[in-house]
Motif scaffolding. Structure first.
Motif, short mmCIF file in Angstrom:
data_model
loop_
_atom_site.label_atom_id
_atom_site.label_comp_id
_atom_site.label_asym_id
_atom_site.label_seq_id
_atom_site.Cartn_x
_atom_site.Cartn_y
_atom_site.Cartn_z
N LYS A 3 0.83 -1.19 0.00
CA LYS A 3 0.00 0.00 0.00
C LYS A 3 0.87 1.25 0.00
N SER A 4 0.41 2.26 -0.68
CA SER A 4 1.10 3.55 -0.64
C SER A 4 0.84 4.20 0.71
N LYS A 5 1.75 5.06 1.12
CA LYS A 5 1.58 5.77 2.38
C LYS A 5 0.60 6.94 2.24
N MET A 6 0.50 7.45 1.01
CA MET A 6 -0.35 8.62 0.76
C MET A 6 -1.43 8.28 -0.26
N LYS A 7 -2.44 9.14 -0.30
CA LYS A 7 -3.45 9.04 -1.35
C LYS A 7 -2.90 9.73 -2.60
N TRP A 8 -2.90 9.01 -3.71
CA TRP A 8 -2.41 9.59 -4.96
C TRP A 8 -3.59 10.23 -5.68
N LYS A 9 -3.52 11.52 -5.83
CA LYS A 9 -4.61 12.26 -6.44
C LYS A 9 -4.20 12.68 -7.85
N PHE A 10 -4.81 12.05 -8.84
CA PHE A 10 -4.52 12.37 -10.23
C PHE A 10 -5.50 13.43 -10.73
N PRO A 11 -5.03 14.36 -11.57
CA PRO A 11 -5.95 15.37 -12.09
C PRO A 11 -6.88 14.77 -13.14
N LYS A 12 -7.98 15.44 -13.36
CA LYS A 12 -8.85 15.02 -14.44
C LYS A 12 -8.10 15.15 -15.76
#
Length: 775
Positions: A3-12
């Motif tokens: 699991k990643s330590k952070m939430k990966w937020k990709f742009p639209k």
């Protein structure tokens, strides 16, 4: 899986870049500009090529003309002017700008920086009264003062005029000052995010009636150090400020760059990670006068000596921070449902508590308040830092009566409160946070610019991205995502606490370096793609230039197999996280009490229905049959499987008698009538090149089929035995089965074993799909 330590937020995904028609920009740069809200060629040109002509007029700031007239009047009357600053990098930079400006105008001026430990943050009554005694009739605050209602009243009472220049959040009541120069108190000044140094710079521009480019080098330090958004005016000022700082001839700045090891063009990272921390360190551990003196001195030898002292203070600061962080972590690790961390102890250095709080926020993903207890005064003083999802300033303002002093921003604040209010602070702020935030809000987010393929990564790409610099708040450095198979991975560093991976694609290679990622090395398995996110830069070493990715996070999306077969000493603990469940298949479970509660010792013959979807399955014991293992794997549905098998007495590696071997031994027995195995085994072994194990195995098969009787190691034929095939012997079948289990699970290649185990999981998922679809 990892699991990643952070939430990966990709742009639209941006498919339409037609609004940006200029051929000057590549598709990537257009995409990055659109992500930053730049949607026209005109805006793009302004962003990529900042222009000082696009700055707003300083005259748009409320009260600035009134304040300018008052200063010129003071100069004309030779009134003593006091510049009242702050002890951080923005504060000392602001002080330097204002003092140099007043000196340039011929003013009778001096500066004052309060002592963090004896006076606290901001203007104070005692300092104002002392200034009055020494003949001061005009005080100009820089980077402070917007919350100083009481101190403004004292100044008025004494007959001193007070000009406040600040950028911190205005509170409900504004000070009754002669003038307040503050972007957020100026309706006509549309850009509200200037740093303290930016506001001082604007005031300097008004005082000089000219653009003070000679102070851009001071300005950029305060602007970048204070983490204001590097957009709009701040971007323009920082862009030109970095150029000015690179070529600056001010002795103090030359000396500061030297101790920081900066020999080329100064970047925003040089300020943020090297120059600003050193300037901040002075005010954190002692009186900040030394930092101001360093910036103001015109003597290079004196500057060099002061810079060395500043560097030494910063090293001491780092050690103090490290010690307090350890203590704070021990006393304040958050429990379930705890939304805020509050750590308080007598004797902690107040000057570094903001840094300590930042460390706690990074580790626990919670807002953190770190306080130094002062029992003689009955108060606690300290700093707070927050997570992006929680506005610390607004939250604390809801309980303003808890504090005797409070001020700051959405993400950072300083405070003083009575000791009796400590528990109330934690309880009420915890309630506010838990009411506003969900569990997901307590996980750090990382904004990922886009997914990129290895062939796209080269020096030209990195140079192209640099068009968007300087990077900072509001204009983050692009973070890219790649998914690929590492060609090589190893731990590096003196303590082996860093991770270096190399990715290859035909003739191209890319190094990924993860500082502090050393513990993740154990979570890499062969032939498994990893996903990493990070920033691209060019690593120069020994004359060679190479693109590398500085990793910020890593994850593995697919189920993994870790092969520890034959390892004499294997420790499961590096793989065991505190969250989730883990299963160990091992009969010798007497030491299970040494493991956390989420590590479960299970067996092939135990009821494991209470356990499923485990993070890790550790297989020490071989199963009695392959179907049993398959059923266990399907039940536990692990994300990762660790095979830890060891074999001392291998069935697969022992020679297996052929049918001809069985016939010969039976015929030999029929001829001899009986065989004393102990006495005659050696002769048979020599004649047939058999092992003793082969002879005993064949004898036990004959016995199992009632072909022979064995007493006292003497084997003789049974009378009237029934005709049976060798395959009817349980001993024969058990040996075959054991050898097959060893062949599949122990002597197989990594790929063969992975295929077999993952097929078990595929069968499970197929069954689940059938059940879902009602079949």
């Amino acid at each position: 899986m990892l699991k990643s330590k952070m939430k990966w937020k990709f742009p639209k995904k941006i498919n339409d870049i037609t609004n940006l028609n200029s051929n000057k920009f590549s598709p990537l740069i257009k995409e990055l500009l659109l992500q930053r809200g730049v949607s026209s060629d005109e805006e793009a040109e302004k962003f990529v090529s900042p222009d000082l002509n696009n700055l707003q007029s300083a005259e748009l700031l409320a009260d600035i003309e009134t304040a300018t007239e008052r200063v010129h009047k003071a100069i004309a009357l030779d009134e003593k002017i006091l510049v009242y600053g702050d002890y951080d990098a923005d504060g000392v930079s602001s002080t330097a700008i204002m003092i140099k400006t007043l000196q340039e105008l011929g003013a009778n001026c001096d500066y004052y920086i309060p002592n963090r430990f004896t006076e606290g943050y901001g203007p104070n009554e005692k300092a104002f009264r002392e200034a009055y005694k020494h003949g001061c009739r005009l005080i100009i605050t820089v980077d402070t003062g917007i919350a100083s209602v009481h101190e403004a009243a004292i100044a008025k009472e004494l007959g001193m005029d007070l000009i406040i220049t600040d950028h911190h959040e205005p509170q409900e009541e504004l000070p009754d000052a002669f003038a307040i120069i503050h972007p957020k108190c100026s309706h006509d000044y549309t850009f509200k995010e200037l740093a303290g140094a930016g506001v001082a710079f604007k005031f300097a521009q008004s005082l000089l009636n000219d653009f003070p480019k000679q102070y851009l080098d001071y300005l950029v330090i305060g602007t970048i150090a204070d983490l204001v958004p590097l957009i709009d005016e701040n971007r323009i000022l920082a862009y030109y400020g970095l150029k000015a700082l690179t070529t600056s001839e001010k002795p103090g700045l030359i000396a500061l760059k030297k101790v920081c090891g900066i020999t080329e063009d100064v970047s925003e990272e040089d300020i943020g990670f090297s120059m600003a921390p050193r300037l901040n360190a002075v005010g954190r551990l002692q009186d900040a006068d030394l930092a101001v003196q360093l910036l103001l001195t015109d003597d290079q030898d004196e500057a060099d000596q002061m810079a060395e002292t500043v560097h030494s203070i910063n090293q001491k600061r780092q050690k103090i921070v490290s010690d307090i962080v350890k203590e704070a972590e021990e006393m304040a690790a958050p429990t379930e449902g705890q939304g805020v961390i509050v750590a308080a102890k007598e004797g902690w250095n107040q000057g570094v508590l903001g840094i300590v709080a930042s460390n706690l926020v990074r580790k626990y993903d919670r807002p953190a308040i770190v306080l130094s207890i002062m029992p003689e005064e009955g108060v606690a003083k300290g700093s707070a830092r927050s997570i992006p999802a929680f506005d610390l300033f607004s939250g604390c303002m809801k309980i303003r009566d808890v504090f005797t002093q409070f001020g700051g921003h959405a993400q950072a604040a300083g405070m003083t409160l009575p000791l009796d209010n400590l528990q109330r602070l934690m309880t009420e702020l915890n309630s506010i946070i838990n009411e506003q935030l969900s569990d997901e809000d307590f996980t750090q987010e990382i904004e990922v610019t886009k997914t990129i393929a290895l062939p796209e990564i080269n020096e030209a790409l990195v140079e192209e991205i640099s068009q968007l610099a300087p990077f900072g708040m509001g204009n983050p450095k692009p973070v890219f995502h790649i998914k690929a198979l590492p060609a090589d991975a190893r731990k590096i560093g003196a303590n082996k606490n860093h991770l270096k991976m190399q990715f290859k694609d035909n003739t191209k290679t890319l190094d990924g370096i993860g500082f502090g990622f050393g513990e993740l090395y154990a979570h890499l398995s062969p032939k498994t793609d990893v996903s990493i996110v990070g920033e691209l830069n060019i690593n120069e070493w020994n004359g060679f230039r190479k693109v590398q990715m500085v990793m910020q996070d890593m994850k593995i999306d697919e189920m993994q197999l870790f092969d520890h077969r034959g390892a004499k000493k294997f420790d499961v603990m590096p793989y065991v996280s505190l969250s989730g469940e883990h299963a160990v298949v091992k009969q010798a479970a007497a030491d299970s009490s040494a493991f956390p509660d989420n590590v479960h010792f299970v067996g092939y013959d135990t009821d494991n229905k209470h356990l499923s979807d485990v993070h890790n399955l550790f297989l020490y014991d071989l199963p009695s049959d392959l179907a049993t293992l398959q059923a266990l794997v399907q039940q536990l549905n692990p994300q990762n499987i660790h095979v830890c098998f060891q074999i001392d007495d291998s069935a697969f590696m022992k020679p297996f008698p052929s049918r001809e071997d069985f016939k010969w031994l039976y015929a030999h027995l029929a001829k001899r009538k009986k065989i004393d195995i102990k006495k005659e085994a050696a002769m048979i072994m020599e004649a047939k090149a058999w092992t003793y194990d082969q002879i005993m195995f064949m004898a036990n098969v004959f016995f199992d089929l009632d072909f022979v009787k064995i007493e006292n190691d003497v084997m003789q034929l049974s009378s009237n035995p029934l005709k049976k095939d060798l395959s009817e012997s349980a001993v024969y079948q058990e040996r075959l089965k054991k050898a097959e289990i060893e062949k599949v699970l122990y002597y197989s290649t990594y790929d063969e074993l992975k295929s077999w185990l993952f097929n078990c999981m595929d069968d499970r998922h197929t069954l689940e799909e059938e059940l879902v679809n009602g079949l």
